[in-house]
Design a protein around this motif. Structure first.
Motif, PDB file in Angstrom:
ATOM      1  N   ARG A 252       0.839  -1.211   0.000  1.00  8.06           N
ATOM      2  CA  ARG A 252       0.000   0.000   0.000  1.00  8.06           C
ATOM      3  C   ARG A 252       0.870   1.256   0.000  1.00  8.06           C
ATOM      4  O   ARG A 252       0.563   2.250  -0.673  1.00  8.06           O
ATOM      5  CB  ARG A 252      -0.925  -0.002   1.217  1.00  8.06           C
ATOM      6  N   GLY A 281      -9.258  -4.660  -0.439  1.00  4.40           N
ATOM      7  CA  GLY A 281      -9.990  -3.399  -0.461  1.00  4.40           C
ATOM      8  C   GLY A 281      -9.269  -2.267  -1.158  1.00  4.40           C
ATOM      9  O   GLY A 281      -9.705  -1.109  -1.075  1.00  4.40           O
ATOM     10  N   ALA A 282      -8.145  -2.555  -1.840  1.00  2.00           N
ATOM     11  CA  ALA A 282      -7.395  -1.493  -2.515  1.00  2.00           C
ATOM     12  C   ALA A 282      -8.215  -0.930  -3.671  1.00  2.00           C
ATOM     13  O   ALA A 282      -8.540  -1.638  -4.621  1.00  2.00           O
ATOM     14  CB  ALA A 282      -6.059  -2.038  -3.016  1.00  2.00           C
ATOM     15  N   ASP A 283      -8.565   0.348  -3.601  1.00  4.12           N
ATOM     16  CA  ASP A 283      -9.426   0.966  -4.605  1.00  4.12           C
ATOM     17  C   ASP A 283      -8.681   1.176  -5.915  1.00  4.12           C
ATOM     18  O   ASP A 283      -7.536   1.633  -5.939  1.00  4.12           O
ATOM     19  CB  ASP A 283      -9.938   2.312  -4.093  1.00  4.12           C
ATOM     20  N   GLY A 284      -9.354   0.858  -7.022  1.00  9.33           N
ATOM     21  CA  GLY A 284      -8.819   1.139  -8.345  1.00  9.33           C
ATOM     22  C   GLY A 284      -7.608   0.328  -8.715  1.00  9.33           C
ATOM     23  O   GLY A 284      -6.866   0.696  -9.622  1.00  9.33           O
ATOM     24  N   ASP A 286      -6.072  -3.666  -9.518  1.00  4.44           N
ATOM     25  CA  ASP A 286      -6.284  -5.093  -9.747  1.00  4.44           C
ATOM     26  C   ASP A 286      -5.165  -5.868  -9.065  1.00  4.44           C
ATOM     27  O   ASP A 286      -3.977  -5.561  -9.235  1.00  4.44           O
ATOM     28  CB  ASP A 286      -6.276  -5.416 -11.246  1.00  4.44           C
ATOM     29  N   ARG A 308      -6.013  -0.779 -15.587  1.00  2.00           N
ATOM     30  CA  ARG A 308      -5.893  -0.104 -14.301  1.00  2.00           C
ATOM     31  C   ARG A 308      -4.547  -0.459 -13.692  1.00  2.00           C
ATOM     32  O   ARG A 308      -3.829  -1.342 -14.163  1.00  2.00           O
ATOM     33  CB  ARG A 308      -7.014  -0.538 -13.363  1.00  2.00           C
TER      34      ARG A 308
END
Length: 899
Positions: A252, A281-284, A286, A308
């Motif tokens: 992260r 839960g990492a947004d945006g 893959d 992405r």
């Protein structure tokens, strides 16, 4: 879709390979091969060594050459195109390399560029460059040692030191030396550690040429990111969850601090899955999971740019074999997996270790392939000082059974004539050859049998080949192939430990793992074809009837699974521990249920497993956690006793067992003699043995003496104790020829001094009745006559001036004579023992027998100490003489008469 430096098309008029750095090294490589026929190519990751070099060797791309007789007039490739075989250590890399080379030519794999791996081949008559796994290359060399039609072989990623790659190189050097000196051979490495490879390839002609390609890797900044708190070191395959939590947090952080994609290195599939869950839960972003068993769609997605940002969680397959586009940051957990083999227990497993410094450099380099990048290292920088510079070669760590069969098929059972980078460990090779003899793959001298060649042709581990060939006749070809495929294409751990249940899920579509189920079906088909093409083996403990689907004994699927597993791993047939005469079952809620394998290894099944409580198991996969006395059963199938006896027949034996047995909770052992029927270490039945073999009986009695101690088990009366103490004194004072008589020394010479009594003894009571004093006299130095001086050197008793004969106490460090003071009047000195070497210590006793004084010099005592003793004791013992001058007084044992 985001553009990628590796996949985007070049500007108009420019060929896609022209920007690859390795292109500048190609003229030198081609010239080296023209001169010597062998060469070592050192090229960092990202230079194009895996993709452009094979195309150049095949003449499929125009490369300027140094002037040679066969160069074309324009400096391009001269002569007809050459056929090139490229060997990769991993299936994932095979498909990726072929796909990339075909793309460079504007084609799809299967045309001029193709690939072959176990169970899949895309190549045809027009294929000039074929990418294969090293395992497939070995199979081809065994079928056709000349590699007919192949001009050049390139062994890629040789620095990773995989066993198949080392073996293939040795075989190819043999081919060049004896059959095809014109065959060209290139080893390609992503490291600059090339001297050893050059010596190996060059042979007697001196080192082979080394060609180095300069990479255009961008600068990679190193960020040391150790966990905030200490984490436990890995044990076996277990990694501290706290480290994985920290790795996820570091990923992260990399996403926040860097652009582009993040490549994260983890040791195995389990760790990848856990970190993927933490990153869910990492947004945006893959999150992709890459490992040897990843579905083809995932592999393809990793090798192509995404729409992405991506986090790619990978094992070591991504260190050098694959190019992952778009990566700008690498997170390295610092761990890797290596094989380990416990030859004594017949268990092979993977263990988690610190990744080598070379691996860390390779991983970091992935961040700088396309632009400046950053590597986050999840350990303290100081730890690098204790880290191995290079990974250990697999030949030093792995199970060598497959290697031994390959060497035997090649005609060199000892591997003594193979030019290997490192020789196989002798113990591991001996264990491998013994395993091959047990299944009939080699004869007593190690030469391959017809059965062994059939097993090698199947293309799986020899154990699995044996199970396939022998199991087909018993359970049918289809079912044998399906179970063996479960063992060669390891099912996901989530499917459970009951192999029969896993088999049902595989047939039904994979139980949520369709990618694995597809690979399993492909492997089943390949094994069926292998059975159809294999000649019926005519040697060995069991003989297949061919590839019939008939089921002679109408064996159920569950029984078939257990039988095939037992054929593959007969020493892992296991029986539940407990009193089976009472029908013992595991306690409800038991955490672990104990078993014993035929190899003698203790094993445990999880209490909640459907296998727990099955009387017999055939264990397919087990490991032994660090520090644990028992193996942990990870996958097995239930099996009946009759099937276990049949499958593990070479381990079935009837033996006489004579041991020193100590009852549970007891202290007094006894000889136990039985005739035992056993399957390896698993006892099947036993009856008392009335007339045990004398040698076994003697060994059991000696074991009893060792376990309970000579001093405790034998009877030591006063005479024996005294003689033993005198001998111990003489051994300390004079050494040889006087014997040492400690427990250990007496045990070592037990057959000498207990000889006749030991030969007649049958039980504990017989040992206890031995006259140990008489037996000890056998150890005296009779041969040189020294034994006759025993009483002179260490007398049992000494006569004192009063006429009494007093026993000498030899139990301490110094011999002691304890005697009443009045009996020594007139004695100037006590005699020295051991030929005058050791003074006698005198304990002077009061008339009541209590110590009054201790001296080693009587004359000094009479002169200086006697007065004080006389003054203290004469009033308490008035009837005893207390002369003023003891040196002139008459010694006496008596009191003065009353007046």
């Amino acid at each position: 879709m985001r553009p990628s430096a590796t996949d985007r098309r070049p500007p108009a008029g420019e060929q896609p390979w022209e920007g690859l750095p390795v292109r500048q090294a190609l003229p030198g490589l081609l010239a080296a091969l023209d001169r010597r026929g062998t060469a070592v190519l050192a090229a960092p990751p990202g230079t194009g060594k895996t993709t452009l070099v094979p195309l150049a060797l095949a003449g499929l791309v125009p490369i300027a050459r140094e002037s040679t007789p066969d160069s074309g007039p324009d400096g391009g490739p001269g002569g007809p195109p050459r056929r090139v075989v490229v060997a990769e250590p991993r299936r994932l890399a095979v498909r990726a390399a072929a796909r990339r080379m075909a793309w460079l030519l504007g084609e799809q794999p299967g045309g001029r560029v193709g690939f072959s791996m176990r169970g899949e081949r895309r190549a045809g008559p027009g294929t000039l460059v074929e990418v294969v796994t090293t395992g497939v290359l070995l199979q081809r060399l065994q079928r056709d040692p000349e590699l007919t039609g192949v001009d050049t072989v390139l062994l890629d990623e040789c620095h990773e030191r995989h066993l198949d790659a080392d073996t293939a190189l040795a075989f190819l050097l043999d081919v060049r030396a004896a059959l095809r000196p014109e065959l060209r051979l290139v080893t390609a490495s992503a490291t600059s550690d090339t001297a050893a490879w050059a010596r190996l390839l060059g042979g007697e002609d001196g080192p082979a040429p080394v060609v180095e390609a300069q990479g255009t890797a961008h600068e990679v900044a190193v960020v040391w990111a150790p966990p905030p708190r200490p984490v436990r070191p890995p044990q076996g395959t277990r990694v501290d969850p706290a480290l994985l939590d920290h790795v996820a947090a570091t990923v992260r952080r990399a996403l926040a601090e860097c652009g582009g994609d993040v490549l994260c290195f983890l040791p195995g599939v389990g760790e990848i899955a856990r970190v993927a869950g933490l990153l869910g839960g990492a947004d945006g972003v893959d999150v992709l999971q890459v490992h040897g068993g990843a579905p083809q769609a995932v592999q393809d997605a990793v090798l192509a740019p995404g729409e992405r940002r991506r986090v790619v969680l990978a094992t070591s397959v991504a260190e050098s074999s694959l190019t992952v586009p778009g990566v700008r940051a690498v997170v390295d957990c610092g761990l890797a997996r290596e094989p380990r083999t416990d030859h004594a227990r017949g268990l092979s497993s993977l263990v988690t270790v610190r990744a080598s410094l070379a691996a860390a450099r390779q991983r970091a380099g992935r961040a700088g392939r396309e632009a400046p990048g950053t590597v986050y290292r999840c350990w303290q920088q100081a730890e690098d000082a204790r880290t191995a510079p290079y990974p250990a070669p697999e030949i030093a760590l792995a199970d060598l059974t497959s290697f031994a069969l390959q060497a035997a098929c090649w005609g060199d059972p000892d591997a003594a004539g193979l030019a290997l980078p490192d020789p196989p460990p002798s113990g591991a090779l001996a264990a491998a050859r013994e395993a091959l003899r047990a299944v009939g793959a080699v004869d007593g001298s190690g030469r391959v049998t017809a059965r062994g060649r059939s097993m090698a042709a199947v293309g799986v581990h020899p154990r699995l080949a044996r199970a396939l060939l022998d199991g087909a006749a018993r359970v049918g070809a289809r079912r044998a192939a399906e179970v063996v495929a479960l063992l060669s294409e390891e099912p996901p751990r989530a499917l459970g430990d009951d192999l029969a249940a896993v088999w049902r899920q595989a047939r039904a579509g994979g139980g949520g793992h369709p990618g694995w189920a597809a690979r399993w079906r492909d492997e089943v088909g390949r094994l069926r074809r292998g059975l159809d093409g294999a000649a019926a083996p005519d040697e060995g403990p069991e003989v297949s009837d061919g590839a019939s689907d008939a089921v002679p004994d109408r064996v159920s699927d569950g029984a078939a699974a257990g039988l095939v597993v037992a054929l593959a791993f007969p020493e892992r047939v296991a029986r539940m521990r407990g009193d089976r005469t009472r029908g013992d079952r595991p306690e409800p809620g038991a955490a672990r249920v104990p078993y014993l394998m035929a190899s003698g290894t203790a094993a445990e099944v999880a209490g909640g497993s459907p296998l727990a409580g099955e009387p017999w198991l055939a264990v397919a996969v087990a490991d032994r956690p660090a520090g644990s006395p028992s193996a942990r059963v990870l996958r097995a199938a239930a099996i009946g006793e009759d099937a276990a006896r049949w499958a593990a027949a070479p381990l079935l034996a009837v033996r006489e067992e004579v041991v020193w047995a100590v009852p549970d909770g007891g202290r007094r052992g006894e000889v136990a003699a039985r005739r035992v029927e056993a399957l390896g270490a698993v006892e099947l039945a036993a009856v008392p043995l009335r007339s045990p073999e004398p040698g076994l009986l003697r060994a059991a009695l000696l074991d009893g003496l060792a376990r309970e101690g000579v001093s405790a088990l034998l009877t030591w009366r006063e005479a024996a104790v005294g003689l033993r103490e005198r001998l111990a004194f003489l051994h300390r004072a004079l050494g040889g020829p006087w014997p040492e008589v400690s427990d250990g020394a007496l045990l070592a010479r037990a057959e000498e001094w207990l000889g006749p009594e030991l030969a007649r003894a049958r039980r504990r009571a017989d040992l206890e009745r031995i006259d140990t004093a008489e037996a000890l006299r056998r150890l005296l130095p009779w041969a040189g006559g020294e034994a006759l001086r025993l009483d002179a050197l260490a007398p049992e008793r000494i006569e004192v001036p009063s006429g009494s004969r007093i026993r000498v106490d030899y139990s301490g460090e110094r011999p002691v004579l304890a005697v009443k003071l009045q009996e020594l009047f007139g004695w100037d000195a006590a005699p020295a023992l051991a030929g005058g070497r050791v003074p006698l210590t005198v304990h002077l006793l009061s008339p009541a027998g209590r110590p009054a004084a201790v001296t080693g010099d009587l004359a000094s005592f009479w002169r200086d100490g006697y007065r004080a003793v006389r003054a203290e004791l004469r009033g308490r013992y008035p009837r005893h003489p207390w002369p003023e001058d003891p040196t002139r007084a008459e010694p006496t044992r008596r009191t003065r008469p009353r007046r």
